[in-house]
Each structure stands twice: as structure tokens, then as C-alpha cells.
Design a protein around this motif. Structure first.
Motif, PDB file in Angstrom:
ATOM      1  N   PHE A 119       0.840  -1.211   0.000  1.00  0.00           N
ATOM      2  CA  PHE A 119       0.000   0.000   0.000  1.00  0.00           C
ATOM      3  C   PHE A 119       0.867   1.250   0.000  1.00  0.00           C
ATOM      4  O   PHE A 119       0.477   2.296   0.496  1.00  0.00           O
ATOM      5  N   ILE A 120       2.061   1.126  -0.584  1.00  0.00           N
ATOM      6  CA  ILE A 120       3.005   2.243  -0.513  1.00  0.00           C
ATOM      7  C   ILE A 120       2.469   3.481  -1.237  1.00  0.00           C
ATOM      8  O   ILE A 120       2.645   4.609  -0.788  1.00  0.00           O
ATOM      9  N   LEU A 159       1.615   0.323  -9.127  1.00  0.00           N
ATOM     10  CA  LEU A 159       1.577   0.518  -7.675  1.00  0.00           C
ATOM     11  C   LEU A 159       0.424   1.411  -7.274  1.00  0.00           C
ATOM     12  O   LEU A 159      -0.294   1.142  -6.306  1.00  0.00           O
ATOM     13  N   VAL A 160       0.228   2.494  -8.047  1.00  0.00           N
ATOM     14  CA  VAL A 160      -0.825   3.454  -7.684  1.00  0.00           C
ATOM     15  C   VAL A 160      -2.200   2.808  -7.819  1.00  0.00           C
ATOM     16  O   VAL A 160      -3.049   2.938  -6.941  1.00  0.00           O
ATOM     17  N   THR A 161      -2.411   2.072  -8.889  1.00  0.00           N
ATOM     18  CA  THR A 161      -3.749   1.535  -9.123  1.00  0.00           C
ATOM     19  C   THR A 161      -4.068   0.341  -8.231  1.00  0.00           C
ATOM     20  O   THR A 161      -5.216   0.110  -7.887  1.00  0.00           O
ATOM     21  N   SER A 162      -3.066  -0.412  -7.856  1.00  0.00           N
ATOM     22  CA  SER A 162      -3.395  -1.625  -7.110  1.00  0.00           C
ATOM     23  C   SER A 162      -3.034  -1.517  -5.638  1.00  0.00           C
ATOM     24  O   SER A 162      -3.027  -2.507  -4.934  1.00  0.00           O
ATOM     25  N   SER A 163      -2.663  -0.312  -5.205  1.00  0.00           N
ATOM     26  CA  SER A 163      -2.310  -0.169  -3.806  1.00  0.00           C
ATOM     27  C   SER A 163      -3.551  -0.020  -2.942  1.00  0.00           C
ATOM     28  O   SER A 163      -4.420   0.784  -3.228  1.00  0.00           O
ATOM     29  N   TYR A 164      -3.636  -0.828  -1.953  1.00  0.00           N
ATOM     30  CA  TYR A 164      -4.787  -0.671  -1.041  1.00  0.00           C
ATOM     31  C   TYR A 164      -4.388  -1.231   0.309  1.00  0.00           C
ATOM     32  O   TYR A 164      -3.613  -2.178   0.418  1.00  0.00           O
ATOM     33  N   PHE A 165      -4.903  -0.591   1.318  1.00  0.00           N
ATOM     34  CA  PHE A 165      -4.634  -1.096   2.653  1.00  0.00           C
ATOM     35  C   PHE A 165      -5.940  -1.615   3.226  1.00  0.00           C
ATOM     36  O   PHE A 165      -6.881  -0.860   3.446  1.00  0.00           O
ATOM     37  N   PRO A 224       4.625   8.423   6.016  1.00  0.00           N
ATOM     38  CA  PRO A 224       3.474   9.114   6.639  1.00  0.00           C
ATOM     39  C   PRO A 224       2.258   8.186   6.655  1.00  0.00           C
ATOM     40  O   PRO A 224       1.918   7.593   5.637  1.00  0.00           O
ATOM     41  N   TYR A 225       1.610   8.109   7.803  1.00  0.00           N
ATOM     42  CA  TYR A 225       0.463   7.188   7.925  1.00  0.00           C
ATOM     43  C   TYR A 225      -0.883   7.910   7.897  1.00  0.00           C
ATOM     44  O   TYR A 225      -1.905   7.280   8.073  1.00  0.00           O
ATOM     45  N   ASP A 226      -0.856   9.234   7.699  1.00  0.00           N
ATOM     46  CA  ASP A 226      -2.141   9.965   7.803  1.00  0.00           C
ATOM     47  C   ASP A 226      -3.102   9.615   6.680  1.00  0.00           C
ATOM     48  O   ASP A 226      -4.294   9.837   6.803  1.00  0.00           O
ATOM     49  N   LYS A 227      -2.609   9.034   5.567  1.00  0.00           N
ATOM     50  CA  LYS A 227      -3.500   8.704   4.456  1.00  0.00           C
ATOM     51  C   LYS A 227      -4.272   7.418   4.715  1.00  0.00           C
ATOM     52  O   LYS A 227      -5.355   7.229   4.170  1.00  0.00           O
ATOM     53  N   ILE A 228      -3.726   6.525   5.495  1.00  0.00           N
ATOM     54  CA  ILE A 228      -4.408   5.244   5.676  1.00  0.00           C
ATOM     55  C   ILE A 228      -4.971   5.076   7.093  1.00  0.00           C
ATOM     56  O   ILE A 228      -5.723   4.156   7.346  1.00  0.00           O
ATOM     57  N   LEU A 229      -4.608   5.963   7.988  1.00  0.00           N
ATOM     58  CA  LEU A 229      -5.135   5.845   9.349  1.00  0.00           C
ATOM     59  C   LEU A 229      -5.836   7.143   9.721  1.00  0.00           C
ATOM     60  O   LEU A 229      -5.380   8.230   9.361  1.00  0.00           O
ATOM     61  N   SER A 230      -6.930   6.987  10.473  1.00  0.00           N
ATOM     62  CA  SER A 230      -7.597   8.183  10.973  1.00  0.00           C
ATOM     63  C   SER A 230      -6.860   8.689  12.199  1.00  0.00           C
ATOM     64  O   SER A 230      -6.026   7.992  12.775  1.00  0.00           O
ATOM     65  N   LYS A 231      -7.189   9.947  12.582  1.00  0.00           N
ATOM     66  CA  LYS A 231      -6.514  10.532  13.745  1.00  0.00           C
ATOM     67  C   LYS A 231      -6.750   9.698  14.984  1.00  0.00           C
ATOM     68  O   LYS A 231      -5.861   9.525  15.831  1.00  0.00           O
ATOM     69  N   ALA A 232      -7.979   9.202  15.120  1.00  0.00           N
ATOM     70  CA  ALA A 232      -8.331   8.428  16.305  1.00  0.00           C
ATOM     71  C   ALA A 232      -7.549   7.126  16.333  1.00  0.00           C
ATOM     72  O   ALA A 232      -7.066   6.690  17.380  1.00  0.00           O
ATOM     73  N   GLU A 233      -7.369   6.534  15.141  1.00  0.00           N
ATOM     74  CA  GLU A 233      -6.632   5.268  15.073  1.00  0.00           C
ATOM     75  C   GLU A 233      -5.166   5.478  15.460  1.00  0.00           C
ATOM     76  O   GLU A 233      -4.578   4.669  16.178  1.00  0.00           O
ATOM     77  N   ILE A 234      -4.594   6.586  14.978  1.00  0.00           N
ATOM     78  CA  ILE A 234      -3.208   6.886  15.334  1.00  0.00           C
ATOM     79  C   ILE A 234      -3.081   7.057  16.832  1.00  0.00           C
ATOM     80  O   ILE A 234      -2.158   6.558  17.477  1.00  0.00           O
ATOM     81  N   ARG A 289      -9.773  -3.353  12.506  1.00  0.00           N
ATOM     82  CA  ARG A 289      -8.837  -2.241  12.604  1.00  0.00           C
ATOM     83  C   ARG A 289      -8.642  -1.816  14.055  1.00  0.00           C
ATOM     84  O   ARG A 289      -8.719  -0.643  14.379  1.00  0.00           O
ATOM     85  N   ASP A 290      -8.382  -2.793  14.930  1.00  0.00           N
ATOM     86  CA  ASP A 290      -8.093  -2.407  16.310  1.00  0.00           C
ATOM     87  C   ASP A 290      -6.586  -2.193  16.434  1.00  0.00           C
ATOM     88  O   ASP A 290      -5.794  -2.680  15.598  1.00  0.00           O
ATOM     89  N   PRO A 291      -6.126  -1.446  17.463  1.00  0.00           N
ATOM     90  CA  PRO A 291      -4.703  -1.056  17.561  1.00  0.00           C
ATOM     91  C   PRO A 291      -3.756  -2.239  17.434  1.00  0.00           C
ATOM     92  O   PRO A 291      -2.721  -2.129  16.758  1.00  0.00           O
ATOM     93  N   LYS A 292      -4.073  -3.373  18.057  1.00  0.00           N
ATOM     94  CA  LYS A 292      -3.132  -4.504  18.021  1.00  0.00           C
ATOM     95  C   LYS A 292      -2.900  -4.991  16.596  1.00  0.00           C
ATOM     96  O   LYS A 292      -1.760  -5.213  16.178  1.00  0.00           O
ATOM     97  N   ASN A 293      -3.998  -5.172  15.861  1.00  0.00           N
ATOM     98  CA  ASN A 293      -3.863  -5.633  14.479  1.00  0.00           C
ATOM     99  C   ASN A 293      -3.148  -4.593  13.629  1.00  0.00           C
ATOM    100  O   ASN A 293      -2.367  -4.938  12.742  1.00  0.00           O
ATOM    101  N   LEU A 294      -3.448  -3.316  13.880  1.00  0.00           N
ATOM    102  CA  LEU A 294      -2.786  -2.257  13.128  1.00  0.00           C
ATOM    103  C   LEU A 294      -1.284  -2.296  13.373  1.00  0.00           C
ATOM    104  O   LEU A 294      -0.479  -2.156  12.460  1.00  0.00           O
ATOM    105  N   TYR A 295      -0.897  -2.500  14.637  1.00  0.00           N
ATOM    106  CA  TYR A 295       0.531  -2.546  14.949  1.00  0.00           C
ATOM    107  C   TYR A 295       1.218  -3.687  14.195  1.00  0.00           C
ATOM    108  O   TYR A 295       2.281  -3.521  13.588  1.00  0.00           O
ATOM    109  N   MET A 296       0.537  -4.852  14.231  1.00  0.00           N
ATOM    110  CA  MET A 296       1.137  -6.005  13.572  1.00  0.00           C
ATOM    111  C   MET A 296       1.214  -5.812  12.065  1.00  0.00           C
ATOM    112  O   MET A 296       2.105  -6.327  11.389  1.00  0.00           O
TER     113      MET A 296
END
Lengths: 355, 155, 540
Positions: free
Chosen positions: C286-287, C329-335, C405-415, C340-347
Motif C-alpha cells: 500500500f506504498i 503501484l498506484v492503481t493496485s495499492s490498497y490497505f 506518513p500514515y495519515d492517508k491510511i489511518l484516521s486521527k483516532a486510530e493513530i 482495525r483495532d490497535p493490536k492488528n494495526l501494529y502487527m
């Protein structure tokens, strides 16, 4: 007591010819000369004899030289012994002639014998050059890189350096030509020069009236035949014995084939140049040019700086103490630097403890 | 020197002299022996080895087949084989196999079928090699020259 | 000589003694040096010259190994040598021994003849290892008996070794790493295997990543590399020259789809994409969601410009190929992540670098520039970092490093929840627990790096940060995380003078940077900051 068998007659052989008919009893005392001159001559004799033998089996060609060395050391019966003798005599010669040089400088009145002092210096240079050219002949890792370092040390000299590199190495760097040149110099050029200068050196001693001695002589004289001959022959036999016994225990090094892409770390010069390498590691200009030049200049003009005092013979007997002090400083500093460079330097020339 | 030489001192003198000459002489001889051994050692290296000549089945009955590149010929009599050198013992020319024996074209030496000299400048007979059959191949050992044929049977 | 002079009689005894010593030493030498154990030495020594491709090779091997096929020497002590296995169509009599088995053929010594210790370049190849020699003569093609070596050749490409290492005559290759065309002449099998397995052993500052390979794969590759020698027997010098000039960087064919190019360029030999993981570099799945297309293009063209110290080589490709890869990369990138709980996000996002247990040693950490910041047992560091900076590092990444930068794939609350998780479970610190610092000395206007400043730098900083501020001083490898690279202008453009001054003044807790409060005089502090700035400005 053995009887002196030969009378001084008209039938004088070569040995008689290069010796005086009689010597002072001081000359025969062991601590007067320590027999270093004869010891050096013995080493030279061993070098010629073993050198001719090695000559029969060696090929100065890059792809074959190393294999030939393996052939000599492992395949040939007694080949390893011969090679060890050659190696030990060569390194022993440097040590013995250095001691000889020190002894002569500290005890003799050199102003009167300046020419012979110069002959001695020429011989010492020849010994170093012979060792250096002989070092490359096995064409293994340690010799290849030692020569590379040695050559780059020579390169620090402004004018002579390039000349020496070009002449001795057959180019800027070490290549196939280097081996042929080293071989040619080692077996074709230096040995005749040795014979020439040794002859001059010995002849000059005779011409200058034997060893320096306190004058007017209060010493008794003895016939050279048999006493001097027997003493010299004893020293010759003893040195030969030491070399033979040592050659059973100290092996001349054989490392991997020369590999121009993978230098050993640290790459060290042959031990007699390691003092200079150590100096260069501090400063290329000072260590590589100024200090060696100063040393060379000092050795050449030191005898001229002494004012003559006829009666002063023996260790520190004459009063030119500051000249002696500089001399001792040079010798001691070289020894210390060689010890540091040889045993206290590890990877990337970093200081290490050898134990 | 004093002219009085008493017997005791002379004897000791001679003993010393003898010891020195003896020790140095023997040791020098031994040392010279070591050097001479090294000088003559080159001959201890031998190029002798087993050489593969040809499959045994390619040699016809009662024929002498020369292999000029290997300087030998294989002689076959019934089921027995032997290998003879084709190098003339005179000056090393390649001899040719004839019906009666071998003939050297250089100086006209004649050899019999056993390699013995019939005539000509050559004085020694042609040597024979040790032969072995291994996996139906003929091998000869180049270091094993002998005066009489070394026969092996094809089995 | 009428006067009687004392005769030096001692000389006689010396001569007698010397003669005795000489006699004994010669006898001893003769006894010691005469070969006894090695019975071959007293016999004839086999001395064969084998003509291998026009280069005569002399060998003594068969003196001790008579059973090339037949015993050559029937010695007094019987030797039980197994006969050489059948290798038809080869003939041992024609090839000799060292052509395939290596070793020093002219030596008759059990150690030296089997290859001296050292790099092991001529170490004897035994049994299966012999196939490492096959491709020195044979052309690279499937070969009976050299299956593993052939596999190694395939693996060399599969694993992307050729991205960095050039090998003569192979289709395309990078020159980022050392050329391996003649490696077999200089290194032994073991040394090659060790270099692949532990690339950072020698030299210690090597940037080669440790490629995840099984030991049999490493063996296979080492077989292939060992056959890359200086004078391959199947090539004439002319043919070798022709090979050298042949540079097939672009195949000339119309590039296929972006995905195929992505595969052809062996991106996944190092990177992760979806399920395929090279295990060396970052996750590219998802780069393009995190980084802009222009950033990715700049990065591809010169990785070291955007992340100084990155070990990624410049990959040779045409502009069309580059564009297609980027589009792919642009067309097939997806996260996507189901929970989407913190533990899974960390992993999913952090674990690859910062490790599952937060010690900063994730599977790829060694290959990143500057090494990832550890969380575990690093509370000192996080106590000294303001809250805003931590959030900013996650949201917009850390310029000049691998942290995206993770702001594109994570919300503020998730961060926020992710950070809470990291603080709670790894750092063991409350998020608002911050250290209070003493005020810095007053900032001097227009400070200049004086001679004294330079001396100060040489004395205190050079050891780690290096003479030119590259972060590679003599001791840099002893410190984790690595000393800051001052020439990383991307990083330094982003931070304030005050932070540099603070790092010097109070040190950086949790790193090897000590506080220089007492060493650096107040008036020199800002001069040092200027000096650090100078290093980073030099680059651009």
C-alpha cells in the motif's frame, strides 16, 4: 697447544693474502669485534650456496613461481631445509650487519676509514635490496602485499621514489614484470656486486692496517696463522651451526597464492621496513621522506663530524658524544618502531596487544 | 717457540687436530651430501603413468597396430596383447611396423618381432611396456620398460 | 718473535668446541630433515603435466592418490585408495586432478596441497562440491551431475542477486555491489557461503542485506559463484571480451504490463507485496497510498537522495517501464484490514521494522538507514520527546528515513489509539509524562563555526559522527541506534535549530549521545549547531 704449522714463506695462499701476518692480541679478544664480520660473511656464504641450489628449481613466472616454491618446500627432499637456510641467513644477515654497523660506529675511529665505512653502507644497502627482491619471489599473499607496501613507501620520496619504483618494479605497480626484475636483480645483479664490495671491504681493512687500535701500541702481537685463522674458523662453524639448527625449527613462510584483489588486513612491509611504515602511518612527509633522508645523510656524514682522537678506541672512548647520541637514538627508535609495527599493529593499523 | 716439545703435549695436539679434522670433515661431507641430494633430486620426479590406448576389441587378431601419437604399437597374437615402444633406440625416430618386425626409416635399423636388433646402428632392442586391460580398454604404464614382451590375455 | 708472548690457548678449545657443535648440528639436521613419516618423499614422485585448454598444468597429486584409476606407486606401506568414480566422457588422465578438484598440485604436503588456510581459494573440492567446477569449463546450461550448481545459477536471478552484483555474460546486472565475475578465483566455497549467510561479518560496514535463504540454497549459489573464474576454460579471450561489452540492460521488447515488470525487476526479492515477501526491505502493498507518485518516482531514480543511507540500488529500467511500475503501484495499492483495532494495526504496519515485541529489531531492521527507534525499555527517550513530535512522526513520517506518513491510511483516532497501545505495552510510560528541561543558553545571532568549534567537534563528535558528519566515525558500528548522519539534509531541513541544540546540550536519552552540557561552553553550543547545519547544507 697446537703448533703453528705454516711458516711465512713465499708460498702464500689466498687466505694468507687477505690476512695480515701478525695481529695484536687485542684483536683476538672476543669482545673487541664479537666476530660479527665473519658471521656476516658466513651468512653470505650460506646465501650463495643455498641460492644456487634454489636457482635450479625456481621459475620467475607469475603463474609458476608459487607452485615452484611449493615444489621446493614440499616435494623436494631437503628442499625445505635449503629454503629455510636461505631465509634465515638472509634475515640473519640484516641483523648481524646492523650489529656490525653499530659496533663499528661506536668503537672505531671512522674518520681515517671513511672509505671503508662507505663500502659498508653500500653493502648494507645491497643487503636490504637483496632481501627486498628476494621477498617477492615466492609470489604468495604475504610477499606480494609486503612488496606492494614497500614499493609505496618508496613512492613517498619525491624524485628518487618514482625512479626506484619504475626500475625495481618494472612499472608503477606490481605486475608480471616485477617478478622478472626482482629475480634478475636478486640473482644476476646483486650477487656480483656483493662479491665486488665484500672484496673491497676486506681489502680496505688490510690497507687501513687491521682493526683500529689504541696507539702507540702497548699491545703484544701474535701470528695471524694460526690464531686468527682458528678464531675465524670457529666463528664460521658456530654461525653455520646456529643457522642449521634454527632451520629445523623456523620455517620460511608460505601463504596463499598472491591475490591482487584481497589484501590482507593489515598489510605489512617486510620487517626491516616496518619501522618506516610505522613512521609513515603518522605522517607521510616526515616518516616517509624527511626522517629516512635524515638517517641516510647522518650515516654518510657522521664519521666526518667526529674530530680525530687517536688514542680513543673502544666503546664510547672518544668524546664525540652528541654524534653517538644521535646514532643511538636512530637505532633505538628503529628497533622500537619495528617492534610496534610488527607485533602491536592489528586491523587497519590499529594498536593492539599481541597477547 | 720453544724447541722442547715433550711427547705428552704432542699427543694431545694430534688428538685435538684429529678430532677437529674428523668432526668438520664428516659434517662437511654430510652437508655436501644434503646439497648434492637436492641437486640431483629432479630425477626423482617421474612422469610415468597409466595411459589409455584404445578399446581392446579394436585390435585385430595377429596384427601389430601402431599408435604413432603415443609412440607405441599394440601387438596381438590370438587373444594375447603386448605393447612395444616405437621409439628407435638409436636416435629416437619413429619406427614402422613391418611384417617381420620394425624398421627405422632414419638410419635403417631393423628390429625383430620381439624388438631385438637385427641390424643397423641401433644396439639395444625396443622396450616393452606393462599392459593392463580395464573395462575392455588397453592401458599401458609408461614407466615400466622391459626387454621381453609383457603379454596379457583378453578375457 | 724472540720475546715470549702469552698464547691465546683458549682459541684451540673454542675451535674444538665449534667443530663439535658443527658436527652435532649437521647430524641433527640430517636426521631431522630427512623425510621419515611421509614415505612418498623417499620414493618417486608422480610429476604429470596435463594440458588443460592450452595451459599446461603440472601436478604431483597422484604421488599420494595413486588410484586415479590404477595404483601408480606400489609403496612399501600399502595404501587403500578407492578408485576414482567413472566420469566418462571425461578422462582423469587428460583432465588431471586440480582442474576440477582444485588444490595445489605441485605440493606434496597434506595441508598445503589441499589448499592453504586463508581465503580458501584453492581448497580441495570433495565429493558433491566438485560440481562447483563444472561451469568453469561448461557453458551455463542444465548439466548432468551439476544440478545444484545449475539451481544456484537460477537462484542467483530469482533472489535478485544480479540487481546489485555484476557477473560477466549474464543478461542484465547492476553494479551497485562488488563485481562477482572472477570471485571463484579468489574465494573458497566456505568463504562465499559465509559471505552470503553473514554479509556483515567481513567487512563489518558492508551494506549488503541478509537475504533469507536456506542453507542448501546458499550452497547452490556458492557452487555457481565458485565457477565464476578468471579464465573460464570454455571461452577464448576474444569471446570473453565480447561478453564483457555485451550489456543487455533493456530487452528491446515492448514492456509488458506493470505487474510483469514489477516481477521481472525482482522487486519482491527484497520487498513485500501482498503474500510474497523478500524479507529484506519494506512492504510495498500500500506504498502508493502513503507516498505520492512523484515521491516514488524520485525514490526509484535515486533512493539515496530521499533517504540518505538507504541500501536500495538504482534499478536499471526505461522511462516506460518506470511509468508502468508506478501506475501499477498506484492503481493496485490498497490497505485493507478486517479488524482495525490497535493490536492488528501494529502487527500490520509497525511490526516489520519495530518488531512484534517493540525492541526495534523487526525482520528488516538491519537493512534500514539509521535503524528503527526501539519502544521497549526506551522510556527515557520518549519522556524527552514532546507529544506533538511523536504524533507528527506517525502522521507525516520522518523525512530522510524509512518511516512513511500514515495519515492517508489511518484516521486521527486510530493513530491516537495506536500510540496509546505502544506507550502502554512497550514503553511503559504515561503519554503525558514528560521530562522538564533546563533552559538552553541564549541563542547567538549569526554564529560562525570558529577554529575552536572545529577543535571541539574533532575532539568530541568525530568518534561517532565522522570527520564529514556522515555518521560513520571510527566507532559508529558500536552504537545502536546509529549516530545521526548530519549530511541527511532531508531530515535536517525538517527540524529546528533548537532541537539540535537540545540534543547536544542534554544528550539524547536512550541512545549513545551523552549530554555535553559540561563539556561544551555555552558560547560554543550554537556554533556547533551551525556546524551541523553546514554538513547538511553541503549536500544540496
Amino acid at each position: 697447544m697446537l703448533k703453528s704449522t705454516k711458516q711465512q714463506g713465499t708460498k702464500r695462499n689466498f687466505i694468507d693474502h687477505i690476512h695480515p701476518p701478525s695481529v695484536r692480541s687485542r684483536t683476538l679478544r672476543p669482545w673487541t669485534t664479537f666476530g660479527l664480520g665473519i658471521a656476516a660473511l658466513t651468512c653470505l656464504f650460506v646465501l650463495f650456496l643455498t641460492g644456487i641450489t634454489l636457482f635450479l628449481y625456481y621459475v620467475p613466472e607469475q603463474s609458476k613461481a608459487y607452485e615452484r616454491i611449493l615444489h621446493i618446500t614440499t616435494g623436494l627432499r631437503f628442499g625445505n631445509l635449503i629454503r629455510n637456510l636461505h631465509y634465515l641467513a638472509a634475515n640473519g644477515l640484516i641483523i648481524i650487519t646492523s650489529l656490525h654497523l653499530i659496533r663499528v660506529f661506536l668503537t672505531s675511529e671512522l674518520r681515517q676509514r671513511y672509505l671503508n665505512w662507505l663500502y659498508g653502507l653500500v653493502l648494507f644497502t645491497l643487503i636490504l635490496l637483496s632481501n627486498f627482491t628476494g621477498y617477492i619471489l615466492p609470489w604468495d599473499q604475504i610477499s606480494y602485499w609486503a612488496i606492494k607496501i614497500g614499493a609505496s613507501l618508496a613512492g613517498y620520496f619525491p624524485v628518487i621514489g618514482g625512479f626506484v619504483q619504475n626500475f625495481l618494479l618494472g612499472g608503477e605497480g606490481i605486475g608480471p614484470e616485477t617478478l622478472i626484475r626482482a629475480f634478475a636483480l636478486h640473482v644476476g645483479v646483486f650477487p656480483p656486486l656483493f662479491i665486488l664490495f665484500v672484496a673491497l671491504h676486506l681489502w680496505r681493512i688490510r690497507k687501513d692496517g687491521g682493526l683500529t687500535h689504541p696507539s702507540p701500541s702497548s699491545d703484544t702481537t701474535l701470528p695471524a696463522n694460526p690464531w686468527l685463522y682458528r678464531l675465524e674458523f670457529s666463528v664460521f662453524l658456530l654461525v653455520l651451526s646456529v643457522l642449521l639448527v634454527l632451520s629445523n625449527f623456523i620455517d620460511a613462510p608460505v601463504f596463499e597464492r598472491a591475490n591482487s584483489l584481497h589484501p590482507p588486513n593489515p598489510a605489512k612491509a617486510p620487517w626491516y621496513f616496518i619501522g618506516i611504515q610505522e613512521l609513515v602511518s603518522y605522517s607521510a612527509m616526515f616518516g616517509g621522506v624527511i626522517i629516512p633522508l635524515f638517517m641516510l645523510a647522518f650515516f654518510i656524514i657522521a664519521p666526518l663530524m667526529e674530530h680525530s682522537q687517536k688514542q680513543a678506541v673502544g666503546f664510547f672512548m672518544n668524546k664525540n658524544l652528541w654524534v653517538k647520541a644521535i646514532f643511538i637514538l636512530i637505532i633505538v627508535s628503529q628497533i622500537v618502531l619495528i617492534i610496534i609495527g610488527q607485533w602491536f599493529r592489528g586491523k587497519n593499523w590499529a594498536f593492539i596487544m599481541p597477547f | 717457540m720453544t724447541k722442547q716439545i715433550d711427547n705428552k703435549s704432542t699427543r694431545r695436539e694430534w688428538l685435538q687436530k684429529g678430532l677437529i679434522y674428523g668432526a668438520v670433515g664428516t659434517a662437511s661431507a654430510a652437508l655436501a651430501g644434503i646439497f648434492i641430494d637436492v641437486w640431483f633430486s629432479a630425477s626423482r620426479f617421474t612422469t610415468a603413468r597409466w595411459v589409455n590406448i584404445a578399446p581392446a576389441s579394436t585390435i585385430p587378431y595377429d596384427m601389430t597396430v601402431p599408435f604413432p601419437d603415443k609412440k607405441i604399437a599394440i601387438v596381438r597374437k590370438n587373444s594375447r596383447l603386448a605393447a612395444v615402444s616405437l621409439e628407435c633406440t638409436h636416435l629416437g625416430c619413429l619406427v614402422t611396423a613391418t611384417g617381420q618386425g620394425f624398421y627405422c626409416p632414419c638410419h635403417g635399423s631393423f628390429f625383430g618381432s620381439q624388438g631385438e636388433v637385427y641390424s643397423g646402428p641401433a644396439t639395444r632392442s625396443l622396450p616393452w611396456y606393462t599392459v593392463r586391460i580395464h573395462k575392455n580398454n588397453i592401458w599401458i604404464h609408461t614407466g615400466s620398460k622391459q626387454q621381453t614382451p609383457f603379454w596379457v590375455t583378453i578375457g | 718473535m724472540k720475546k715470549k708472548t702469552p698464547q691465546p690457548v683458549w682459541i684451540n678449545y673454542l675451535l674444538l668446541g665449534a667443530a663439535g657443535v658443527f658436527f652435532l648440528s649437521v647430524m641433527f639436521t640430517g636426521w631431522k630433515a630427512y623425510p621419515k613419516q611421509n614415505h612418498v618423499m623417499t620414493q618417486y614422485i608422480a610429476d604429470l603435466t596435463i594440458n588443460l585448454t592450452g595451459l599446461p598444468i603440472r601436478e604431483h597429486c597422484t604421488s599420494c592418490h595413486p588410484a586415479g584409476r590404477f595404483p601408480l606407486i606400489i609403496s612399501r606401506k600399502k595404501r587403500q585408495d578407492k578408485p576414482h568414480p567413472d566420469i566418462t566422457p571425461h578422462l582423469t588422465e587428460e583432465l588431471g586432478c586440480t582442474g576440477c578438484h582444485l588444490g595445489e598440485g605441485m605440493a606434496v604436503d597434506p595441508n598445503i596441497s589441499h589448499g592453504l588456510p586463508g581465503m580458501g581459494a584453492r581448497e580441495v573440492l570433495k565429493k558433491k562440491d566438485v560440481q562447483a567446477s563444472c561451469y568453469t569449463c561448461h557453458k551455463l546450461a542444465p548439466l548432468q551431475g551439476a544440478k545444484l550448481a545449475w539451481k544456484g545459477y537460477k537462484l542467483f536471478f530469482e533472489k535478485g542477486c544480479d540487481t546489485c552484483h555484476f557477473v560477466d555474460g549474464l543478461e542484465l546486472a547492476g553494479r551497485y555491489g562488488p563485481e562477482l565475475s572472477t570471485i571463484g578465483t579468489y574465494l573458497g566455497l566456505k568463504k562465499i557461503q559465509e559471505s552470503i549467510k553473514y554479509p556483515k561479518n567481513d567487512p563489518v560496514n558492508s551494506i549488503m542485506p541478509r537475504i533469507p535463504l536456506s542453507s542448501s540454497q546458499i550452497k547452490a549459489i556458492s557452487y555457481f559463484l565458485k565457477s565464476r573464474t578468471k579464465n573460464p576454460a570454455h571461452l577464448t579471450p576474444m569471446a570473453r571480451n565480447a561478453l564483457r561489452s555485451e550489456k543487455k540492460v533493456h530487452s528491446g521488447q515492448e514492456p509488458s504490463t506493470g505487474q510483469n515488470i514489477f516481477k521481472d525487476k525482482k522487486c519482491m526479492a527484497c520487498h513485500q507485496y501482498g503474500d510474497i515477501d523478500g524479507g529484506v526491505a519494506t512492504d510495498l502493498t500500500f506504498i502508493a497510498q502513503m507516498r505520492s507518485k512523484s515521491y516514488l518516482r524520485d525514490y526509484l531514480r535515486n533512493p539515496q537522495k530521499l533517504v540518505p543511507g538507504a541500501i536500495m540500488p538504482v534499478i536499471a529500467m526505461s522511462p516506460v517501464e518506470e511509468e508502468k511500475i508506478l501506475d501499477f503501484l498506484v492503481t493496485s495499492s490498497y490497505f485493507t484490514l478486517k479488524k482495525r483495532d490497535p493490536k492488528n494495526l501494529y502487527m500490520a504496519l509497525c511490526q516489520r521494522c519495530h518488531a512484534a515485541d517493540g525492541n526495534g529489531m523487526g525482520i528488516i531492521y538491519k537493512n534500514l538507514s539509521g535503524l528503527p527507534r526501539p519502544f521497549l525499555k526506551n522510556s527515557d527517550f520518549y519522556r524527552s520527546v514532546p507529544q506533538s513530535r511523536i504524533i507528527k512522526s506517525v502522521e507525516s513520517g520522518i523525512p530522510g528515513s524509512a518511516m512513511p506518513p500514515y495519515d492517508k491510511i489511518l484516521s486521527k483516532a486510530e493513530i491516537d489509539s495506536l500510540l496509546t497501545l505502544i506507550f502502554d505495552s512497550f514503553i511503559g510510560l504515561k503519554r503525558d509524562d514528560k521530562k522538564k528541561f533546563a533552559t538552553l543558553p541564549p541563542e547567538q545571532k549569526n554564529p560562525l563555526a570558529t577554529k575552536h568549534t572545529k577543535k571541539l567537534y574533532m575532539k568530541n563528535c568525530l568518534r561517532c559522527h565522522g570527520k564529514f558528519g556522515t555518521g560513520t566515525g571510527p566507532e559508529y558500528l558500536e552504537h545502536t541506534p546509529r549516530p545521526r548522519n548530519f549530511t541527511n539534509n532531508v531530515f535536517f531541513n525538517d527540524i529546528e535549530d533548537k532541537r539540535i541544540a537540545r540534543s547536544i546540550y542534554d544528550g539524547v536519552p536512550g541512545t549513545s549521545m551523552p549530554p555535553f552540557k559540561t563539556i561544551v561552553p555555552d558560547n560554543e553550543l550554537w556554533n556547533l549547531v551551525t556546524m551541523v547545519r553546514m554538513f547538511s547544507k553541503n549536500d544540496d
